[in-house]
Design an enzyme around this catalytic site. Structure first.
Site, PDB file in Angstrom:
ATOM      1  N   GLU A   1       0.910  -1.124  -0.092  1.00 41.60           N
ATOM      2  CA  GLU A   1      -0.179   0.043   0.177  1.00 41.60           C
ATOM      3  C   GLU A   1       0.728   1.160   0.087  1.00 41.60           C
ATOM      4  OE1 GLU A   1      -2.223  -2.857   2.936  1.00 41.60           O
ATOM      5  OE2 GLU A   1      -0.199  -2.592   2.220  1.00 41.60           O
TER       6      GLU A   1
ATOM      7  N   CYS B   1      -0.495   1.038   7.187  1.00 42.17           N
ATOM      8  CA  CYS B   1      -0.986   1.603   5.907  1.00 42.17           C
ATOM      9  C   CYS B   1      -2.406   2.148   5.938  1.00 42.17           C
ATOM     10  CB  CYS B   1      -1.027  -0.119   5.253  1.00 42.17           C
ATOM     11  SG  CYS B   1       0.538  -0.571   4.754  1.00 42.17           S
TER      12      CYS B   1
END
Length: 142
Positions: free
Chosen positions: A48, A79
């Site tokens: 991510e 994330c």
């Protein structure tokens, strides 16, 4: 999510935990990432984070309004925080992560009173995403 799965498979081929991610705006992929922690020797190199970084560079700013993020595994706390900070509108993930999932499995950081609350959709190609992870760890143990 198919592109995220392809990125996850590429990560597995490199010996990385198979997690892939794409950021999409107006139907076009603007950021791609795959897990690179082992190769990069960096705890921050999650799929991510890599995809968000590329999307910011592609779009020319840190605010990713109008973007959706597709990732093969439920985002971790780091994330999820990056997603909030980037102002991503929606997160779509495949497999749930009972050990570190922060979009509903252990906690949903998006429900806390932060200044941005992404929508979440889970289970997209969930069985395929989970199978890729299971096969990777099974192979690693043998």
């Amino acid at each position: 999510m198919r592109e995220a799965l392809a990125l996850a498979a590429a990560a597995a081929e490199e010996g990385e935990v198979p997690i892939g991610c794409v950021v999409v705006k107006d139907g076009a992929i603007v950021g791609r990432g795959r897990n690179r922690r082992e190769l990069g020797k960096n705890a921050l190199y999650h799929a991510e984070i890599m995809a968000i970084d590329e999307a910011c560079k592609t779009l020319g700013g840190w605010r990713l309004f109008g973007c959706e993020l597709y990732v093969t595994l439920e985002p971790c706390p780091m994330c999820a925080g990056a997603i909030i900070n980037a102002r991503i509108d929606k997160v779509c993930f495949g497999a749930h992560d009972p050990k570190a999932g922060s979009c509903g499995s252990l906690i949903n950081l998006f429900e806390l009173p932060y200044n941005h609350k992404p929508a979440v959709e889970s289970g997209i190609l969930g069985e395929e995403c989970a199978e890729l992870l299971k096969n990777f760890f099974k192979k690693l143990r043998s």
